[in-house]
Design an enzyme around this catalytic site. Structure first.
Site, PDB file in Angstrom:
ATOM      1  N   LEU A  50       0.828  -1.207   0.000  1.00 13.03           N
ATOM      2  CA  LEU A  50       0.000   0.000   0.000  1.00 13.03           C
ATOM      3  C   LEU A  50       0.858   1.251   0.000  1.00 13.03           C
ATOM      4  CD1 LEU A  50      -2.690   1.488   0.194  1.00 13.03           C
ATOM      5  CD2 LEU A  50      -2.659   1.069   2.673  1.00 13.03           C
ATOM      6  N   TYR A  51       1.829   1.296   0.878  1.00 10.71           N
ATOM      7  CA  TYR A  51       2.731   2.455   0.948  1.00 10.71           C
ATOM      8  C   TYR A  51       3.486   2.629  -0.362  1.00 10.71           C
ATOM      9  CZ  TYR A  51       6.787   5.243   2.427  1.00 10.71           C
ATOM     10  OH  TYR A  51       7.767   6.194   2.528  1.00 10.71           O
ATOM     11  N   GLY A  52       4.069   1.538  -0.861  1.00 15.16           N
ATOM     12  CA  GLY A  52       4.831   1.607  -2.103  1.00 15.16           C
ATOM     13  C   GLY A  52       3.981   2.023  -3.284  1.00 15.16           C
ATOM     14  N   SER A  64       1.294   3.903  -3.221  1.00 16.54           N
ATOM     15  CA  SER A  64       0.961   5.327  -3.123  1.00 16.54           C
ATOM     16  C   SER A  64       2.125   6.193  -3.599  1.00 16.54           C
ATOM     17  CB  SER A  64       0.576   5.690  -1.686  1.00 16.54           C
ATOM     18  OG  SER A  64       1.693   5.664  -0.813  1.00 16.54           O
TER      19      SER A  64
END
Length: 249
Positions: free
Chosen positions: A156-158, A160
């Protein structure tokens, strides 16, 4: 040569701690009037006080990047406090939850996309046109090395930040012809307040790179500040790795 930023106004999101805080102090040291943005007024006032104690100019502008109206209000207040112009925008604020896909809640997805994608998008939309009208400006987005490769628990972080990398290139194409440079910095594991909870895991992650250690906020800020200034006048749409060489392995 170190670019002189005297007379310019720089808005730094996420500037009350970590990489954003270090960036705010470095921009101020080069002469910029820095607008320190964040949610925590106590920490924001402390950053401003430190910059002023060093002889720099800074003001705190409180905002919550989860709220659309607050984001637009930030752009308006920053322009007003900055004397009618914002010349440099550093999109440093970010949230970085780690965890498995099945365990990720819908509201966590919304939170990450709101801060890491929507907030930069709306700020650029609000501030870049005025930069273009003046014929100059610089925008630097803070990405991450895990926007470039897969790692369990960082999807999810990557994702975004991968969106932010694409936006960096799109904005460079959109606003570059009018004199606005848009670039990004891609940090690797960095020792900040936000990564304290990772403990030895941060060192283990950093050990995979040639530097063999986590970065420091000032080291990442130096790359951001370079791209923000005229020393990088011929750099458009670039993603500068500041990851201890992780890109090489």
């Amino acid at each position: 040569m170190t670019a002189d930023l005297t007379g310019s106004t720089a808005l730094v999101t996420g500037a009350t701690s970590g990489i954003g805080k270090a960036t705010a102090r470095q921009l101020a040291a080069r002469g910029a009037h820095v607008l320190v943005s964040g949610r925590d007024s106590e920490r924001g006032d402390a950053v401003v006080a430190a910059i002023r104690a060093d002889g720099g100019r800074a003001d705190f502008v409180a905002t919550d990047l989860h709220d659309d109206a607050s984001i637009r209000d930030l752009a308006e207040r920053a322009t007003e406090i900055g004397g009618g112009h914002v010349d440099i925008l550093i999109n440093s604020a970010g949230v970085f939850p780690f965890g498995s896909t099945p365990d990720t809640k819908a509201d966590e997805v919304d939170d990450v996309l709101a801060v890491n994608v929507k907030a930069p998008y709306l700020l650029v939309g609000a501030l870049a046109p005025a930069m273009a009208a003046r014929g100059h400006g610089s925008i630097v987005n803070v990405s991450t090395m895990v926007a470039e490769f897969g790692m369990a628990g960082t999807g999810l972080y990557g994702a975004s930040k991968a969106a932010l990398v694409l936006l960096t290139k799109s904005w460079a194409a959109e606003f570059g012809p009018a004199g606005v440079r848009v670039n990004a910095v891609s940090p690797g594991p960095t020792r900040t307040e936000g990564t304290l909870s990772m403990g030895e895991g941060l060192d283990a992650l950093a050990a995979a790179g040639p530097a063999g250690r986590p970065g420091l906020p000032d080291e990442i800020a130096a790359a951001i500040t370079f791209l923000a200034g005229e020393d990088a006048s011929f750099v458009h749409g670039a993603v500068l790795p500041a990851d201890g060489g992780r890109i090489a392995v």
